[in-house]
Design a protein around this motif. Structure first.
Motif, mmCIF file in Angstrom:
data_model
loop_
_atom_site.group_PDB
_atom_site.id
_atom_site.type_symbol
_atom_site.label_atom_id
_atom_site.label_comp_id
_atom_site.label_asym_id
_atom_site.label_seq_id
_atom_site.Cartn_x
_atom_site.Cartn_y
_atom_site.Cartn_z
ATOM 1 N N ASP A 51 9.522 -2.854 -4.102
ATOM 2 C CA ASP A 51 9.281 -2.910 -2.661
ATOM 3 C C ASP A 51 8.535 -1.625 -2.293
ATOM 4 O OD1 ASP A 51 9.245 -3.365 0.021
ATOM 5 O OD2 ASP A 51 11.392 -3.015 0.345
ATOM 6 N N MET A 52 7.191 -1.703 -2.271
ATOM 7 C CA MET A 52 6.357 -0.514 -2.104
ATOM 8 C C MET A 52 5.825 -0.427 -0.670
ATOM 9 S SD MET A 52 6.557 0.625 -5.145
ATOM 10 C CE MET A 52 5.380 1.949 -5.018
ATOM 11 N N PRO A 53 5.707 0.778 -0.134
ATOM 12 C CA PRO A 53 5.043 0.932 1.167
ATOM 13 C C PRO A 53 3.587 0.474 1.084
ATOM 14 C CG PRO A 53 6.224 2.930 0.541
ATOM 15 C CD PRO A 53 6.205 2.046 -0.663
ATOM 16 N N GLU A 54 3.030 0.118 2.198
ATOM 17 C CA GLU A 54 1.667 -0.391 2.228
ATOM 18 C C GLU A 54 0.690 0.651 1.683
ATOM 19 O OE1 GLU A 54 -1.523 -2.353 5.412
ATOM 20 O OE2 GLU A 54 0.490 -1.749 6.056
ATOM 21 N N PHE A 56 0.476 1.753 -1.420
ATOM 22 C CA PHE A 56 0.933 2.398 -2.648
ATOM 23 C C PHE A 56 0.629 1.497 -3.850
ATOM 24 C CE2 PHE A 56 2.886 5.216 0.227
ATOM 25 C CZ PHE A 56 3.394 6.300 -0.450
ATOM 26 N N ALA A 92 -0.010 7.329 -4.122
ATOM 27 C CA ALA A 92 -0.011 7.176 -2.666
ATOM 28 C C ALA A 92 -1.426 6.957 -2.162
ATOM 29 C CB ALA A 92 0.597 8.403 -2.009
ATOM 30 N N LEU A 96 -2.547 8.432 3.760
ATOM 31 C CA LEU A 96 -1.151 8.655 4.121
ATOM 32 C C LEU A 96 -1.032 9.861 5.054
ATOM 33 C CD1 LEU A 96 1.623 7.393 3.380
ATOM 34 C CD2 LEU A 96 1.833 9.171 1.633
ATOM 35 N N GLN A 100 5.865 12.118 7.731
ATOM 36 C CA GLN A 100 6.718 10.931 7.718
ATOM 37 C C GLN A 100 7.493 10.844 6.395
ATOM 38 O OE1 GLN A 100 4.645 7.123 7.214
ATOM 39 N NE2 GLN A 100 2.717 8.262 6.914
ATOM 40 N N GLU A 101 8.336 9.829 6.270
ATOM 41 C CA GLU A 101 9.056 9.547 5.027
ATOM 42 C C GLU A 101 8.664 8.164 4.524
ATOM 43 O OE1 GLU A 101 13.280 12.007 5.067
ATOM 44 O OE2 GLU A 101 13.246 9.903 5.693
ATOM 45 N N VAL A 102 8.572 8.046 3.213
ATOM 46 C CA VAL A 102 8.294 6.731 2.625
ATOM 47 C C VAL A 102 9.444 6.366 1.698
ATOM 48 C CG1 VAL A 102 5.797 6.922 2.784
ATOM 49 C CG2 VAL A 102 6.950 7.773 0.757
ATOM 50 N N THR A 103 9.726 5.084 1.637
ATOM 51 C CA THR A 103 10.816 4.584 0.788
ATOM 52 C C THR A 103 10.239 3.661 -0.274
ATOM 53 O OG1 THR A 103 12.411 4.706 2.602
ATOM 54 C CG2 THR A 103 12.981 3.309 0.720
ATOM 55 N N ILE A 104 10.514 3.984 -1.520
ATOM 56 C CA ILE A 104 10.119 3.145 -2.644
ATOM 57 C C ILE A 104 11.368 2.411 -3.114
ATOM 58 C CG2 ILE A 104 9.167 3.110 -4.977
ATOM 59 C CD1 ILE A 104 7.755 5.752 -4.279
#
Length: 785
Positions: A51-54, A56, A92, A96, A100-104
């Motif tokens: 489940d990757m952030p947009e 990535f 990344a 970007l 902010q924070e990103v969740t992988i």
């Protein structure tokens, strides 16, 4: 859960456009394993959903090298054990924004196996703050990544202690539908040798070859050259030197949708220094060979003929390492196959196990009585027959759910109720009363409304049908059926909601035949018509229930001794008197007389209990006296066993003594049993304690140990949990000097299968005098892994 999963990152933050490394760490409990990227001949590969952030981008997943696992059925699988760390990278997007924070996120779908297989879903995530530049991201988890990188295979051109590593094919192209061979060529450095595929020294690492899955190709087991045998101070060594070629057979599908195919894999080996004899850290390296796919009408030409002509003389090891498959092993393979389906497979196993439980000696008497009630009801309205069948089924399902609450929620084990004397005495009383009812001492009268509808006095009521279903399941816990033990163990390892659902499905499997029979009473036409034979049949079933009572009393004698057994019989006398008095009240007796009688019946039962187990002597006192008597018995010395005709010379089980005997070179058979376990007694009388089996055990010098679980024993409970069993029976055979690798047999034994398992384990070879029968320094090498 049997696995702990973490997602680690090699930096504590990420910057726009930066590439960071991820580590998926899977830590497994002892003796459990997951499967490699190619599972081999069984099992199920792990499945990972990112489940990757947009924006990535995730890279390729890199795996540590596996180990070959060969089970009792000679099935070869490729597994990962202990702590397996898989590596990949993520990049990344350049756009970007910092701050902010990103969740992988990752969902890992794992099949974990020991003696049974379970499926676990793990959801993990790594949260990273976004910084402006890569310089602001600090390294993290350095030791974990160093450990993981050291366990990855080396690139083909960088294999340690080899002058060269290559892979070649026996043909110049792949022809669809035809077979060929791939040779993995190791040119071992002049000053080194590597262990063969079958080292003669324990703990030396074998050379092995593993292949990745290649779509369109079926790749078989490797064939190895004959080893070089060499004497050394620590014993004879089996090794490879110089050029070593390992051959893999390959068969192509009839249709291939590619113009070329690359066959990849890894070779694992342990190199040793020729001069010092010191063996180095095990290592692994990648290999690959690419071949074009032939077009229509093209034929393959031989290639690398010199290499493969020499390989034609290799020994063909088509024989399995074990004896032929027996019934128990087949059942284990079926269980593992169904378990690979996840929850759906667990449900199928539960339905099968519940259905088969009807055929065990514990439940058969109740089954016979229920079928008899269907015969009695054959002339009644179909709806009433159906509702009575549903009431019986509901009793079964409700009792299974209750057992699920005890096992899943409170950690009890299948059959654990029988370890409590008070529960056993209660069951003895109920079964005795049930038997007396079949002899006509009393009957359970239906409600008055039923009588007004013209029903017979002996007609079964819904409450009676429900209670009979409860009793059938409770008695069934004294037995275990194929599949059911594995199902109970699996259910205990699931989330409570899933575990209870699996128990409910097992109850449904047991109840299903009665629901079908109740819904189709015409099926009863194959049964003789109602008549005088039914009374005789009822009486026979009554005697069978009394036999179950004797079986339960046998376990009581072990728990509370002969004196406790005497007071149990006194209590049963009160129960019989209460049943007789209850039966003296007619169906049409005045309500006041009925009430008086019921009060007296209840008082008789209470006074009987208090007189037998409170005023004369308490159950805890009886249990303590029996425990002290057992403690005073000196166990037999297994080195002085004498195999006499007609008996197995059992040695009381302790884990410490069993391990000591195995390490001393004895083959040890452990019989996990209980006095209340009917399956255990059937197996023991029909298989284990028979002349052919005793003769083989005596011939091989096997030490037979009995682990008695009639009363709770913590060590036995831990053993059952370790091997994925919900209760007894359980049978283990430990080959000499192999404490960590026992043979696990199934719950239902066959004589021939058991004898084959004993011979597969092999004879005792103790370092001290052999067992009496009826007829008559190692040196550790540094770094050996």
């Amino acid at each position: 859960k049997k696995a702990r999963v973490e997602l680690l990152v090699d930096h504590d933050a990420i910057a726009p456009g930066q590439r960071v490394e991820l580590a998926l760490a899977i830590e497994l409990e002892d003796d459990w394993h997951v499967y490699w990227r190619n599972r081999g001949e069984g099992g199920l590969e792990p499945h990972f959903e990112w489940d990757m952030p947009e924006g990535f981008a995730i890279g390729q997943l890199h795996w540590p090298s596996p180990r070959r696992h060969v089970d009792a059925a000679d099935t070869h699988t490729f597994i990962l054990e202990h702590e397996a760390i898989l590596l990949t990278d993520v990049t990344a997007p350049a756009a970007l924004e910092a701050g902010q924070e990103v969740t992988i996120g990752l969902e890992a779908d794992l099949m974990l196996c020991k003696n049974v297989c379970i499926r676990e879903i793990h959801k993990v995530a790594a949260v990273l703050p976004v910084v402006a530049s890569a310089d602001e991201a600090q390294p993290a988890n350095g030791s974990d990544f160093t450990f993981a990188r050291n366990r990855l295979p080396q690139p083909q051109g960088e294999a340690r202690h080899l002058d060269a590593l290559s892979a070649v094919a026996s043909v110049d192209r792949i022809v669809p539908g035809e077979s060929f061979e791939v040779g993995v060529v190791l040119d071992i450095s002049e000053n080194y040798y590597i262990n063969s595929n079958r080292p003669t020294i324990e703990d030396f690492i074998a050379t092995d070859v593993f292949h990745h899955s290649t779509r369109g190709l079926m790749i078989g087991r490797p064939r190895f050259p004959p080893p070089v045998m060499r004497d050394s101070p620590i014993g004879e060594l089996s090794l490879f030197t110089g050029r070593t070629v390992i051959v893999l057979p390959v068969e192509a599908d009839r249709v291939l949708d590619a113009t070329e195919l690359t066959i990849r894999g890894e070779v694992t080996y342990q190199a040793c220094d020729e001069e010092t004899g010191m063996c180095l850290r095990p290592t692994s390296a990648e290999w690959a060979v690419t071949l074009p796919v032939a077009e229509a009408g093209e034929e393959a030409q031989p290639a690398n003929t010199e290499i493969f002509q020499e390989a034609e003389a290799y020994p063909v090891d088509d024989e399995p390492d074990t004896e032929p498959l027996d019934t128990a092993t087949t059942l284990q393979r079926i269980q593992i196959w169904f378990a690979s389906w996840g929850v759906v497979g667990y449900v199928v196993l539960a339905l099968l196990g519940g259905f088969i439980l009807n055929l065990t000696p514990c439940v058969l008497p109740i089954v016979s009585i229920k079928v008899l009630s269907f015969v009695q009801q054959a002339g009644e309205h179909r709806l009433r027959i159906l509702t009575l069948g549903l009431a019986f089924a509901a009793g079964i399902v409700v009792s299974f759910i209750a057992l699920g609450l005890l096992i899943v929620g409170l950690g009890q084990q299948w059959g654990g109720l029988f370890q409590t004397p008070q529960v056993v005495i209660g069951l003895v009383a109920v079964v005795t009363a049930f038997a007396l009812s079949l002899f006509g001492v009393f009957s359970v009268n239906p409600p008055r409304a039923v009588g007004e509808l013209g029903q017979k006095v002996r007609t079964e009521g819904h409450h009676n049908a429900f209670a009979t279903g409860l009793l059938a399941t409770v008695l069934g816990t004294a037995c275990t059926a194929p599949f059911l033990s594995a199902v109970v163990a699996i259910a205990a390892q699931q989330p409570p909601s899933v575990g209870l659902f699996i128990f409910a499905m097992a109850g449904t499997g047991m109840a299903l035949p009665y629901v079908l029979l109740a819904a189709n009473p015409a099926w009863l036409k194959v049964v003789p018509r109602p008549g005088p034979w039914m009374t005789t049949f009822e009486h026979l079933m009554g005697f069978l229930l009394l036999a179950i009572t004797i079986m339960l009393l046998d376990s009581l004698e072990y728990q509370i001794g002969g004196r406790g057994l005497l007071w149990t019989l006194v209590f049963l006398l009160f129960v019989a008197a209460a049943a007789w008095l209850y039966g003296r009240v007619g169906y049409d007796a005045p309500r006041a007389r009925k009430l008086r009688t019921y009060v007296i019946v209840a008082l008789l039962l209470v006074v009987g209990w208090l007189f037998s187990f409170r005023w004369m002597q308490t159950i805890p006192q009886l249990m303590e006296a029996q425990h002290q008597q057992r403690v005073g018995v000196v166990p037999s010395d297994p080195r002085d066993l004498t195999w006499e005709a007609g008996r197995v010379p059992w040695v009381p089980y302790t884990r410490e003594q069993a391990e000591q005997l195995v390490q001393e070179g004895y083959t040890v058979f452990i019989n996990y049993t209980a006095r209340w376990c009917t399956n255990c007694k059937v197996n023991e009388s029909a298989v284990i304690d028979t002349e052919p089996v005793r003769a083989v055990m005596a011939e091989l010098g096997v030490v037979p140990m009995k682990a008695d679980y009639t009363s709770f024993d913590q060590a036995i409970s831990e053993d059952l949990e370790r091997f994925g069993r919900a209760g007894v029976p359980m049978y283990l055979i430990y080959p000499a000097n192999q404490w960590d690798d026992p043979l696990l047999l199934d719950e239902m034994l066959t004589r021939d299968g058991f004898i084959r398992s004993l011979r597969r384990a092999g004879p005792s070879s103790p370092t001290m005098p052999r067992l009496e029968q009826e007829d008559e320094e190692s040196q550790e090498v540094a770094g050996n892994g």
